[in-house]
Structures are given as structure tokens and as C-alpha cells.
Scaffold this active site. Structure first.
Site, PDB file in Angstrom:
ATOM      1  N   GLN A   1      41.230  32.581  -0.724  1.00  8.26           N
ATOM      2  CA  GLN A   1      40.951  31.741   0.399  1.00  8.26           C
ATOM      3  C   GLN A   1      41.599  29.617   0.305  1.00  8.26           C
ATOM      4  OE1 GLN A   1      39.570  31.838   3.530  1.00  8.26           O
ATOM      5  NE2 GLN A   1      41.097  30.031   4.438  1.00  8.26           N
TER       6      GLN A   1
ATOM      7  N   HIS B   1      35.810  31.742  -3.338  1.00  5.99           N
ATOM      8  CA  HIS B   1      36.434  32.454  -3.110  1.00  5.99           C
ATOM      9  C   HIS B   1      37.942  31.649  -2.973  1.00  5.99           C
ATOM     10  CE1 HIS B   1      38.252  34.122   0.503  1.00  5.99           C
ATOM     11  NE2 HIS B   1      37.436  33.954   1.297  1.00  5.99           N
TER      12      HIS B   1
ATOM     13  N   ARG C   1      47.038  34.019   3.988  1.00 12.03           N
ATOM     14  CA  ARG C   1      46.952  34.144   2.834  1.00 12.03           C
ATOM     15  C   ARG C   1      47.537  35.753   2.626  1.00 12.03           C
ATOM     16  NH1 ARG C   1      41.124  34.991   2.789  1.00 12.03           N
ATOM     17  NH2 ARG C   1      41.227  35.862   1.376  1.00 12.03           N
TER      18      ARG C   1
ATOM     19  N   ASP D   1      32.891  24.751   7.316  1.00 12.91           N
ATOM     20  CA  ASP D   1      33.342  26.919   6.619  1.00 12.91           C
ATOM     21  C   ASP D   1      31.486  26.722   7.678  1.00 12.91           C
ATOM     22  OD1 ASP D   1      33.774  29.156   6.464  1.00 12.91           O
ATOM     23  OD2 ASP D   1      32.743  28.952   4.201  1.00 12.91           O
TER      24      ASP D   1
HETATM   25  N1   CP Z   1      38.782  33.870   5.660  1.00 14.96           N
HETATM   26  C1   CP Z   1      38.383  34.605   4.844  1.00 14.96           C
HETATM   27  O1   CP Z   1      38.016  35.732   3.801  1.00 14.96           O
HETATM   28  O2   CP Z   1      37.659  35.964   6.061  1.00 14.96           O
HETATM   29  P1   CP Z   1      37.057  37.053   5.810  1.00 14.96           P
HETATM   30  O3   CP Z   1      35.620  37.254   5.601  1.00 14.96           O
HETATM   31  O4   CP Z   1      37.310  37.873   7.471  1.00 14.96           O
HETATM   32  O5   CP Z   1      37.820  37.918   5.025  1.00 14.96           O
HETATM   33  N1  NVA Z   2      31.403  31.199   3.136  1.00 14.49           N
HETATM   34  C1  NVA Z   2      32.026  32.350   3.867  1.00 14.49           C
HETATM   35  C2  NVA Z   2      33.215  32.923   3.941  1.00 14.49           C
HETATM   36  C3  NVA Z   2      33.657  33.414   4.628  1.00 14.49           C
HETATM   37  C4  NVA Z   2      34.761  33.544   4.721  1.00 14.49           C
HETATM   38  C5  NVA Z   2      30.944  33.642   3.635  1.00 14.49           C
HETATM   39  O1  NVA Z   2      30.404  33.645   2.310  1.00 14.49           O
HETATM   40  O2  NVA Z   2      30.410  34.448   4.383  1.00 14.49           O
END
Ligand code: CP
Ligand code: NVA
Length: 300
Positions: free
Chosen positions: A131, A128, A287, A219
Site C-alpha cells: 500500500q 502494509h 497498486r 484509514d
Molecule cells: N487497500 C487494500 O489493501 O485493499 P484490499 O483490502 O481490498 O486489498
Molecule cells: N488497516 C486496514 C487496511 C485494509 C486495507 C486493515 O488492516 O483492515
């Protein structure tokens, strides 16, 4: 030559520093009239739900003078069997970049390999990176530096954790992860970061990780696409909640971070998430600023 952003390591340390400087400029409101992407079109291809990623990209793209085209992949011919390769080749003739959120990381690698436009990872099961951009800006804003800031990530060794490990490599953040056995971060990501000189340790004891930390980060325990694993995974997270006890082990001025959405009462208590130490809403705002800087850097 187009440049993709599939993992954080698609940027050098210098590029990341430049991106953070530009993001801070955008945030300060200095450059409100600049529309560097005037007339461009950016596709937003989402196979998973999103609040922050989707809306921050959509808004940021508009602020840069371009238009965002939201693409529900089920409504493309892709959903009826057209290949990803052909889709990539055709969309490259219309669009100037694609942000994609999907499951397997190999899907975005295939999209990138067959596109002539930048592909930006809006989250995969493995990484990610967008993020992580906002995360490092948030740490820098609060701690005044990145090098040797002690970050404790407590919870699942997931996509967010993997991108934080790469952030540690690029910035010198001193990262300690506490993850249950069997739920550690990706071994290749870890090995690569360590061989590049990153300060990254993986423990199983949340208290040991939290001790003297400058930043506590967590998370969700169950990521998107893992809904069938709820029972198996949740049992392993006993003691991994960021709560008052764990916060008391960190430095007195430690901040608390979470990429959101949070499962309140699971990985973090309401009390901590809503406390003055929590910077999660600033982190979400960042973000927007970091992704604008990223788009300006990649989309020509
Ligand atoms: N943190 C993040 O990526 O949030 P969303 O899933 O809402 O995009
Ligand atoms: N680890 C989480 C992050 C969400 C922004 C997922 O992948 O669902």
C-alpha cells in the site's frame, strides 16, 4: 540470494526511487509488450479478504507474463495441520514467489525464513508495505516531489500508518500522525524511523496535524481481525473524522488519501471522499503499477 518484501525497509531509498520510476513507466503504457516473468508462477496466499491487493496482483502478474495461483490456505494441507515450514519448503519448488496476507507479522517472517523464493507482504496486522508503494507514487504524481511534503495521517496507528512511517524514512516525507491515546503506531517502527532521521511526529489533536498539510490521509478505525474491539475502539475516535472542517485547515491544494475500503461516515465523510481533492481511486490504481515494478525487481 532471494529478496523478500516484508516491510518497506526491505528496500533502500535508491531501490524505492527506481521502483517508482519503473512503476511510472508501466503506467505510461510504454512497456506493454514486455513479459519479464514469462513462464513463472506466483502464489497468492490470503487469510483475510481483499479486493485491491488480490485483483491488482492477479492482473499485474498476468500482464508480466506469469500466472497467479490463488491459494485459500484452508484448502491447503496447512489447514489440516501440515507445518508452515514444510509448506514453505515445498511451495518453493513449484512457485517463483508468494504474496501473503495474514494476521501475525511473525507468520510471514517464518514463511520467508523457510522459503527459497521471494515472499511479499500483502498486509499483516503490523505492516502494509505494498500500500505504501502506491501511496508514495500517488503523492509524487500530485505534488511533484516527496521530500518535505507535509502528510497528516489522522486515525488509527495501524498497519497502514506503520508502513507510512517507513515511507517517511525512505523518502523524506514530513509525516504528522494524529492518533487517539493508546492507538498510536508501533513503537519499534517509530523509534527505528526516528533514529534513521525520519521526520515523524505523533500527536493526539487532528486539527493540529491537519493544519497546513499537503496531504490528508486516513484509514478505517477497525482493521480486519479487530471486529471484537469495535465498542472499545470506536469511542476513542470522536473528532478524528476527515470532514469539511478538517479539510479547511489543510493547504488549499491539499489532496485526500485513503487506502480503501472506506467506512463512509466514520473515518471520512462522503462529501470529502467524493470531492475533487480525493485521489483515492488513482491511489488504488497505483497498486497495480507499483506491484508490477516490485515483482519485476524481486522475481528472477
Ligand atoms: N487497500 C487494500 O489493501 O485493499 P484490499 O483490502 O481490498 O486489498
Ligand atoms: N488497516 C486496514 C487496511 C485494509 C486495507 C486493515 O488492516 O483492515
Amino acid at each position: 540470494m532471494k529478496k523478500d518484501f516484508l516491510t518497506l525497509l526491505d528496500l533502500t531509498s535508491e531501490e524505492l526511487q527506481a521502483l517508482l520510476r519503473r512503476a511510472a513507466e508501466f503506467k505510461s503504457g510504454k512497456d506493454v509488450s514486455a513479459c519479464p516473468l514469462m513462464g513463472k508462477s506466483i502464489g497468492l496466499m490470503f487469510n483475510k479478504t481483499s479486493t485491491r491487493t488480490r485483483i491488482s496482483f492477479q492482473t499485474g502478474i498476468y500482464q508480466l507474463g506469469a500466472q497467479a495461483i490463488y491459494i485459500n490456505t484452508n484448502e491447503l494441507q496447512l489447514g489440516r495441520g501440515e507445518s508452515l515450514e514444510d509448506t514453505a519448503r515445498v511451495l518453493s519448488r513449484f512457485l517463483h514467489g508468494i504474496v501473503i496476507r495474514t494476521y501475525e507479522h511473525s507468520t510471514i517472517e517464518k514463511l520467508a525464513a523457510n522459503s527459497t523464493i521471494p515472499i511479499i507482504n500483502g498486509l499483516t496486522d503490523l505492516h502494509h508495505p505494498c500500500q505504501a508503494l502506491a501511496d508514495v507514487l500517488t503523492v509524487r504524481e500530485n505534488k511533484g516531489r516527496l521530500r518535505d511534503v507535509r502528510m497528516a495521517y489522522i486515525g488509527d496507528g495501524n498497519n497502514v500508518a506503520n508502513s507510512l512511517i517507513e515511507a517517511a524514512l525512505l523518502t523524506g516525507i514530513d509525516l504528522v500522525l494524529a492518533c487517539p491515546k493508546g492507538l498510536e503506531p508501533d513503537s519499534m517502527v517509530l523509534e527505528n524511523a526516528r533514529s534513521g532521521g525520519a521526520k515523524v511526529r505523533v500527536l493526539t489533536d487532528p486539527a493540529e496535524a491537519a493544519k497546513d498539510a499537503d496531504v490528508l490521509y486516513t484509514d478505517v478505525w477497525i482493521s480486519m481481525g479487530q471486529e471484537k474491539e469495535v465498542e472499545r475502539k470506536k469511542k476513542k475516535f470522536e473528532g478524528y473524522q476527515i470532514n469539511r472542517r478538517l479539510v479547511s485547515l489543510a493547504k488549499p491544494d491539499a489532496i485526500v488519501m485513503h487506502c480503501l475500503p472506506a467506512h463512509r461516515g466514520e473515518e471520512i465523510t462522503d462529501e470529502v471522499l467524493d470531492s475533487p481533492r480525493s485521489v483515492v481511486i488513482d491511489q488504488a490504481e497505483n497498486r497495480l503499477h507499483t506491484q508490477k515494478a516490485l515483482l519485476e525487481m524481486l522475481v528472477k
